[in-house]
Design a protein around this motif. Structure first.
Motif, PDB file in Angstrom:
ATOM      1  N   THR A  81       0.817  -1.209   0.000  1.00  0.00           N
ATOM      2  CA  THR A  81       0.000   0.000   0.000  1.00  0.00           C
ATOM      3  C   THR A  81       0.849   1.256   0.000  1.00  0.00           C
ATOM      4  OG1 THR A  81      -1.658  -1.226   1.266  1.00  0.00           O
ATOM      5  CG2 THR A  81      -1.909   1.163   1.161  1.00  0.00           C
ATOM      6  N   LEU A  82       1.903   1.278   0.817  1.00  0.00           N
ATOM      7  CA  LEU A  82       2.762   2.466   0.881  1.00  0.00           C
ATOM      8  C   LEU A  82       3.586   2.636  -0.390  1.00  0.00           C
ATOM      9  CD1 LEU A  82       3.949   2.374   4.586  1.00  0.00           C
ATOM     10  CD2 LEU A  82       2.511   4.095   3.508  1.00  0.00           C
ATOM     11  N   GLU A  83       3.957   1.535  -1.024  1.00  0.00           N
ATOM     12  CA  GLU A  83       4.692   1.662  -2.286  1.00  0.00           C
ATOM     13  C   GLU A  83       3.812   2.310  -3.346  1.00  0.00           C
ATOM     14  OE1 GLU A  83       7.812   1.884  -4.538  1.00  0.00           O
ATOM     15  OE2 GLU A  83       7.989   0.842  -2.626  1.00  0.00           O
ATOM     16  N   LEU A  84       2.527   1.943  -3.382  1.00  0.00           N
ATOM     17  CA  LEU A  84       1.600   2.587  -4.309  1.00  0.00           C
ATOM     18  C   LEU A  84       1.440   4.061  -3.961  1.00  0.00           C
ATOM     19  CD1 LEU A  84      -1.222  -0.106  -4.617  1.00  0.00           C
ATOM     20  CD2 LEU A  84       0.531   0.460  -6.297  1.00  0.00           C
ATOM     21  N   THR A  85       1.410   4.369  -2.663  1.00  0.00           N
ATOM     22  CA  THR A  85       1.217   5.751  -2.225  1.00  0.00           C
ATOM     23  C   THR A  85       2.402   6.622  -2.596  1.00  0.00           C
ATOM     24  OG1 THR A  85      -0.121   4.977  -0.370  1.00  0.00           O
ATOM     25  CG2 THR A  85       0.757   7.217  -0.232  1.00  0.00           C
ATOM     26  N   TRP A  86       3.606   6.099  -2.397  1.00  0.00           N
ATOM     27  CA  TRP A  86       4.822   6.898  -2.599  1.00  0.00           C
ATOM     28  C   TRP A  86       5.560   6.545  -3.883  1.00  0.00           C
ATOM     29  CZ3 TRP A  86       5.861   5.862   3.204  1.00  0.00           C
ATOM     30  CH2 TRP A  86       5.353   6.920   3.953  1.00  0.00           C
ATOM     31  N   MET A  87       4.872   5.878  -4.801  1.00  0.00           N
ATOM     32  CA  MET A  87       5.540   5.431  -6.019  1.00  0.00           C
ATOM     33  C   MET A  87       6.098   6.595  -6.829  1.00  0.00           C
ATOM     34  SD  MET A  87       3.986   2.997  -9.036  1.00  0.00           S
ATOM     35  CE  MET A  87       3.601   1.698  -7.870  1.00  0.00           C
TER      36      MET A  87
END
Length: 249
Positions: free
Chosen positions: A53-59
């Motif tokens: 989820t955080l990788e999608l957020t901070w991609m």
């Protein structure tokens, strides 16, 4: 709690120091840091959920010079640690990660500014041809920054988890529901940031093709990804000869 905070700090130290020893291996990304945090704390499943989820957020976040919009490593590590240690809902833990990453970015930027003064000594070593001295400053500066930032992560986990948990417990249900909505929207925000960087109108048809395959035909997202990679590879192989001919010309 102190021992767990120490383990999490080791993950942070690895994330911050790896680019000095491994090159830009991207191990500071949430996919790695959140997963490792969940692993050392004994809850790999939560670590994987937070990582994705955080990788999608901070991609779409990119570090350019001293510009650091958010410290994705610290945010992911502290948010995941909070989710595991306090048994908080993942959506609430995500909202802890975002402001934490922004606050830690200020500290990391301050470290970079302080370390930049050593560049004058690097210039002297370069003029002298002292490669060992340059390497020593490079590695030493990286270790100093890693120690400072991982120390902040240690303190946040050792001292801040209970405090954050108390604050979250005191929040009204309406606020918690709002946090759930925000957390659900964060991956879309990450994709928007990424598209803002790499958007090209030539890619617009492929965006709608992927959307139609996933939504209307029920194709799994992994299958859509495989099709996209296959098409990109086909496009590259069929056009590289044309590019080579243009270069030769």
């Amino acid at each position: 709690m102190v021992f767990q905070a120490f383990l999490v700090a080791l993950v942070a130290f690895f994330a911050y120091s790896s680019n000095k020893f491994l090159g830009d291996a991207m191990v500071n990304r949430p996919l790695v840091t959140a997963t490792l945090t969940g692993l050392v704390l004994g809850d790999l499943q939560t670590g994987l959920i937070m990582a994705g989820t955080l990788e999608l957020t901070w991609m779409g976040i990119m570090y350019l010079g001293l510009s650091m919009p958010s410290d994705v490593a610290a945010g992911a590590i502290i948010g995941t640690a909070y989710a595991v240690l306090s048994s908080a809902d993942v959506s609430v833990a995500l909202t802890v990660s975002i402001p934490t990453g922004i606050l830690c970015a200020y500290v990391a930027t301050a470290c970079e500014v302080a370390i930049s003064f050593a560049m004058h000594k690097v210039d002297e070593f370069a003029a002298e041809g002292n490669i060992e001295g340059i390497n020593a400053i490079h590695i030493g500066a990286g270790i100093i920054k890693a120690v400072i930032t991982s120390g902040i992560v240690f303190l946040a986990v050792a001292l801040g988890t209970d405090t954050i948990g108390a604050v979250v417990d005191a929040l009204p249900q309406a606020v918690l529901s709002g946090l759930d909505v925000v957390a659900a929207a964060l991956p879309a925000l990450g994709f928007a940031m990424l598209l803002n960087i790499m958007w090209d109108r030539r890619f617009l048809p492929f965006y709608f093709i992927g959307f139609a395959l996933a939504v209307y035909f029920g194709v799994d997202i992994m299958a859509v990804t495989v099709l996209a990679v296959a098409f990109a590879a086909f496009r590259f192989m069929t056009t590289k000869d044309e590019v080579s001919e243009e270069d030769d010309f």
